[in-house]
Scaffold this active site. Structure first.
Site, PDB file in Angstrom:
ATOM      1  N   ASP A  92       0.844  -1.199   0.000  1.00 17.92           N
ATOM      2  CA  ASP A  92       0.000   0.000   0.000  1.00 17.92           C
ATOM      3  C   ASP A  92       0.879   1.249   0.000  1.00 17.92           C
ATOM      4  O   ASP A  92       2.075   1.191   0.342  1.00 17.92           O
ATOM      5  CB  ASP A  92      -0.941  -0.001   1.194  1.00 17.92           C
ATOM      6  CG  ASP A  92      -0.205   0.075   2.527  1.00 17.92           C
ATOM      7  OD1 ASP A  92       0.764  -0.703   2.717  1.00 17.92           O
ATOM      8  OD2 ASP A  92      -0.572   0.908   3.374  1.00 17.92           O
ATOM      9  N   GLU A 155       0.115  -0.927   5.664  1.00 16.25           N
ATOM     10  CA  GLU A 155       1.137  -0.409   6.582  1.00 16.25           C
ATOM     11  C   GLU A 155       1.017   1.095   6.769  1.00 16.25           C
ATOM     12  O   GLU A 155       1.336   1.625   7.830  1.00 16.25           O
ATOM     13  CB  GLU A 155       2.534  -0.766   6.049  1.00 16.25           C
ATOM     14  CG  GLU A 155       3.668  -0.542   7.049  1.00 16.25           C
ATOM     15  CD  GLU A 155       4.273   0.846   7.003  1.00 16.25           C
ATOM     16  OE1 GLU A 155       5.054   1.184   7.920  1.00 16.25           O
ATOM     17  OE2 GLU A 155       3.977   1.618   6.050  1.00 16.25           O
TER      18      GLU A 155
END
Length: 451
Positions: A92, A155
């Site tokens: 991400d 994250e």
């Protein structure tokens, strides 16, 4: 031992393919923040599975993470009795809003005149993904040790992976964890990160009125919530800019120094603006706490009217020092905020998250092997550096394998990468050297394990 020159030459030969892979990944806007389209995040997860399958890994899968995005996982057996190395990265990325004023399209990778590749996630952390890809390609089908792959999908936001890892320790147990989500001070200077500040966060809400009222008719006696909030936030720092909160730990840095020219370039401080705090620059960013106001619920200037605000909420993040207890540090911050009651206003404080700090055992054989591999790949001495950033999963990996080593490195150089900001970029040479270093580390650790 492995031949560093041969490994470095093989990494160089692989680079055109690696960079093509990186550009494909950057084009996927995998923003896992609430409110963003989830489809690109799921597409990115599938792309990472395909990436490692193309590297020759069988059994790569997406594991469902409760309440979160799936993680990419693989467990690849090597020779019996050999050590186990887990390779971690995240797929991400941060948002790239127009307000950041990018000079090129954030999700269309471009190589500029300085040779760097620009795009959101090019450094953080899709560079880590292709470093792992290149490492697996160089290792080939006959792995020297057991390997596991773990790639996270959230994250950059509030992650759900830590609880999942702690609930399934057998999946993630390893002798060494390679976290390819950080980098050196400057390109060409190998840095092994030996400490991470933690990150704790909370919200504070201030209430003074039952509803908005006219600032002319009632201002001067009725307290405005924003004014009260400003007074509360001002208590978090002293006149030097140091964070001063009872019960919050502070320290000093004993490793390599953060160089001022690197810091000034990377931080984008304006020429005449002074630094915050006291002590060395390394102390301030790696070994002392710092509080930041991340956001505040307020009318913007275009919508502002002549009223006293009845309620204001702010979100605060505090970076905490290596060796401190995250839960205790957050409670100290929250207790400080609750105690601030200008004009007897109502103050409500709520926990958002705890990201624990971390310090590396530099004597661990795997850490020594990692430092040796970096020196071999770069051809120059290695710096032991810290990081003000936090990687929340590290604390969970420590719980799963208390004796395991945590290797923190990557291609995200402090001076120029500009992670989370506009014009994020990565230097291809750093990716190449990190592929060589990571390959050498695994080969040498496996050989030492057999010995």
């Amino acid at each position: 031992m492995s031949d560093p020159r041969r490994i470095s030459a093989a990494a160089a030969e692989l680079m055109p393919e690696v960079l093509e892979r990186l550009e494909r990944l950057v084009r996927i806007p995998s923003i896992a923040f609430p409110g963003f389209d989830p489809e690109p995040v799921h597409a990115m997860g599938a792309a990472v599975v395909a990436l490692f399958e193309d590297a020759g890994v069988s059994g790569v899968t997406l594991l469902d993470v409760p309440d979160g995005y799936p993680c990419v996982y693989a467990d690849i057996p090597g020779p019996a009795g050999s050590p186990t190395v887990l390779l971690y990265a995240h797929y991400d990325v941060q948002p790239a809003p127009p307000s950041q004023n990018w000079s090129s399209e954030p999700f269309e990778p471009v190589t500029k005149a300085d040779g760097r590749i620009y795009g959101r996630g090019a450094a953080d952390d899709k560079s880590g993904l292709v470093i792992h890809y290149g490492t697996l390609k160089l290792l080939g089908a006959e792995l020297p040790c057991n390997l596991k792959i773990l790639v996270e999908g959230e994250e950059e936001t509030i992650s759900h992976l830590e609880a999942f890892v702690e609930a399934n320790p057998e999946l993630f147990a390893a002798d060494a964890y390679v976290i390819a989500d950080i980098g050196p001070q400057r390109v060409g200077r190998p840095g092994l990160t030996t400490a991470l500040r933690g990150d704790v966060a909370c919200t504070v809400t201030v209430r003074t009125l039952a509803n908005p009222v006219h600032s002319g008719m009632f201002g001067g006696a009725a307290p405005d919530a924003l004014t009260a909030m400003i007074r509360i936030l001002d208590t978090l720092h002293d006149e030097n800019g140091d964070t001063v909160i009872a019960g919050v730990d502070s320290g000093s840095w004993g490793g390599a120094a953060m160089e001022e020219d690197v810091y000034r370039e990377g931080s984008a401080i304006l020429p005449d603006v002074q630094y915050l705090g006291t002590g060395s620059l390394s102390d301030r960013i790696w070994a002392k706490p710092s509080v930041t106001v991340l956001g505040m619920d307020l009318p913007n200037t275009a919508e502002a009217s002549n009223v006293l605000l009845p309620e204001v909420t702010a979100k605060l993040s505090m970076r905490i020092v290596p060796g401190s207890d995250g839960d205790a540090q957050l409670e100290a911050l929250m207790a400080h905020l609750r105690a601030q009651r200008p004009w007897n206003c109502q103050v409500e404080v709520e926990k958002v998250k705890v990201g624990h700090a971390f310090a590396v055992d530099e004597s661990h054989p795997a850490i020594v092997a990692a430092s040796t591999a970096l020196a071999e790949a770069y051809g120059v001495p290695v710096e032991a550096i810290g990081s003000g950033a936090s990687i929340p999963l590290v604390a969970s990996l420590q719980k799963v394998a208390p004796a395991g080593a945590i290797v923190l490195w990557g291609a995200e150089d402090t001076a120029q990468s500009r992670i989370h900001a506009s014009d994020e970029s990565v230097d291809p040479g750093e990716i190449e050297r990190m592929i060589a270093a990571q390959t050498l580390f695994i080969l040498n650790l496996a050989e030492a394990g057999r010995g």
